[in-house]
Design an enzyme around this catalytic site. Sequence first.
Site, PDB file in Angstrom:
ATOM      1  N   ASP A  81      -4.599 -14.546  -8.994  1.00  0.00           N
ATOM      2  CA  ASP A  81      -4.322 -13.663  -7.849  1.00  0.00           C
ATOM      3  C   ASP A  81      -2.943 -13.983  -7.303  1.00  0.00           C
ATOM      4  O   ASP A  81      -2.796 -14.757  -6.354  1.00  0.00           O
ATOM      5  CB  ASP A  81      -5.406 -13.869  -6.782  1.00  0.00           C
ATOM      6  CG  ASP A  81      -5.233 -12.923  -5.600  1.00  0.00           C
ATOM      7  OD1 ASP A  81      -4.268 -12.145  -5.597  1.00  0.00           O
ATOM      8  OD2 ASP A  81      -6.071 -12.977  -4.685  1.00  0.00           O
ATOM      9  N   LYS A  83      -0.641 -11.304  -6.911  1.00  0.00           N
ATOM     10  CA  LYS A  83      -0.131 -10.028  -6.367  1.00  0.00           C
ATOM     11  C   LYS A  83       1.296  -9.786  -6.890  1.00  0.00           C
ATOM     12  O   LYS A  83       2.241  -9.548  -6.136  1.00  0.00           O
ATOM     13  CB  LYS A  83      -0.219 -10.015  -4.844  1.00  0.00           C
ATOM     14  CG  LYS A  83      -1.681 -10.187  -4.396  1.00  0.00           C
ATOM     15  CD  LYS A  83      -1.874 -10.350  -2.935  1.00  0.00           C
ATOM     16  CE  LYS A  83      -3.312 -10.614  -2.570  1.00  0.00           C
ATOM     17  NZ  LYS A  83      -3.798 -11.997  -2.814  1.00  0.00           N
ATOM     18  N   ASP A  86       7.431  -7.402  -9.240  1.00  0.00           N
ATOM     19  CA  ASP A  86       8.837  -7.737  -9.482  1.00  0.00           C
ATOM     20  C   ASP A  86       9.433  -6.783 -10.523  1.00  0.00           C
ATOM     21  O   ASP A  86       8.784  -5.812 -10.942  1.00  0.00           O
ATOM     22  CB  ASP A  86       8.948  -9.209  -9.918  1.00  0.00           C
ATOM     23  CG  ASP A  86      10.194  -9.863  -9.340  1.00  0.00           C
ATOM     24  OD1 ASP A  86      11.288  -9.285  -9.502  1.00  0.00           O
ATOM     25  OD2 ASP A  86      10.084 -10.935  -8.740  1.00  0.00           O
TER      26      ASP A  86
HETATM   27  O1  LIG Z   1      -7.075  -7.545   0.132  1.00  0.00           O
HETATM   28  C1  LIG Z   1      -7.247  -8.700  -0.242  1.00  0.00           C
HETATM   29  C2  LIG Z   1      -6.725  -9.180  -1.430  1.00  0.00           C
HETATM   30  C3  LIG Z   1      -6.992 -10.468  -1.795  1.00  0.00           C
HETATM   31  N1  LIG Z   1      -7.739 -11.279  -1.015  1.00  0.00           N
HETATM   32  C4  LIG Z   1      -8.005 -12.648  -1.511  1.00  0.00           C
HETATM   33  O2  LIG Z   1      -9.418 -12.764  -1.791  1.00  0.00           O
HETATM   34  C5  LIG Z   1      -9.904 -14.016  -1.364  1.00  0.00           C
HETATM   35  C6  LIG Z   1     -10.928 -13.818  -0.274  1.00  0.00           C
HETATM   36  O3  LIG Z   1     -11.400 -15.064   0.205  1.00  0.00           O
HETATM   37  P1  LIG Z   1     -12.538 -15.199   1.333  1.00  0.00           P
HETATM   38  O4  LIG Z   1     -12.572 -16.672   1.585  1.00  0.00           O
HETATM   39  O5  LIG Z   1     -13.812 -14.687   0.749  1.00  0.00           O
HETATM   40  O6  LIG Z   1     -12.105 -14.440   2.528  1.00  0.00           O
HETATM   41  C7  LIG Z   1      -8.682 -14.825  -0.959  1.00  0.00           C
HETATM   42  O7  LIG Z   1      -8.199 -15.496  -2.104  1.00  0.00           O
HETATM   43  C8  LIG Z   1      -7.673 -13.770  -0.536  1.00  0.00           C
HETATM   44  O8  LIG Z   1      -6.348 -14.208  -0.676  1.00  0.00           O
HETATM   45  C9  LIG Z   1      -8.260 -10.806   0.155  1.00  0.00           C
HETATM   46  O9  LIG Z   1      -8.967 -11.511   0.901  1.00  0.00           O
HETATM   47  N2  LIG Z   1      -8.004  -9.513   0.510  1.00  0.00           N
END
Ligand SMILES: O=c1ccn([C@@H]2O[C@H](COP(=O)(O)O)[C@@H](O)[C@H]2O)c(=O)[nH]1
Length: 246
Positions: A81, A83, A86
């Site tokens: 993850d 994102k 570039d």
């Molecule tokens: O829109 C978004 C995109 C990515 N995330 C990522 O998902 C997890 C969520 O973690 P929790 O602890 O369940 O809240 C985290 O890695 C975020 O960076 C997101 O939350 N929302």
Amino acid sequence: MVTFQTRLSQISKINGKVILANDYDRSVKNLETKTIQNIKQLHPFLCGIKLNFHLLLPLSAKAILKINNTAHRYGLQTIADIKLNDIGNTNRVTTEHLWNLGFDAVIANPIMGLDSLKNLVKSSHKSGKGVITLCHMSAPEARLSYDMEIKMGRKQQLYQLFLNWALAAKVDGIVVGATFPKIIQYCSKKAGKNLKIFSPGVGTQGGNANEVISSGTDYLIVGRTILNSKNPSSVAKELQLQSFGK
Ligand SMILES: O=c1ccn([C@@H]2O[C@H](COP(=O)(O)O)[C@@H](O)[C@H]2O)c(=O)[nH]1
């Protein structure tokens, strides 16, 4: 070559549709050992594991590779993850590194533009890897940017454009926050079987697993609700049951 979507779909038929967001604060020591323990303990309730900068920055390449190999041994898919957003050359070099580290898919930001996104998808698919793009994020202030009205041919909201680009670029899936079930419904209706919907934001951020699954989400991405619980296995198992509800 078996695609990321097929591999994820195969394991999710058995294990359900929960992807662990394996995020830890800087205060947590032994990130590698802890993550490997999580995989060994929670794998029966998961179809995948997502690593964010929480681990990607502090850990060595050797440790990341070991985590990805362990996840694969238990049948889980792994997602970076980052994102990604570039120019083409940087996207190419970055994904080459990620694939060498053993990842199955990358989360990318479509703001890079449709042509760059198409190139990223093409090269990733050539290696049997997946691309998931942001469509509408989960944080409350995501409204300000992703709901923004824009004029690209016709008036539309930014997330609608990102959904159309995801379809045009043939990405594997889109991220739509669990905190926006109405937008999940819209995307699910428009995308049909052409895109999988990945929803972070369940639990700690306020999203409800049953509601998002019935709105059309395919995969729940859950971190702190599992990791910070007194009994991570039972929380993961409960989410797994809810994820089968679709
Ligand atoms: O829109 C978004 C995109 C990515 N995330 C990522 O998902 C997890 C969520 O973690 P929790 O602890 O369940 O809240 C985290 O890695 C975020 O960076 C997101 O939350 N929302």
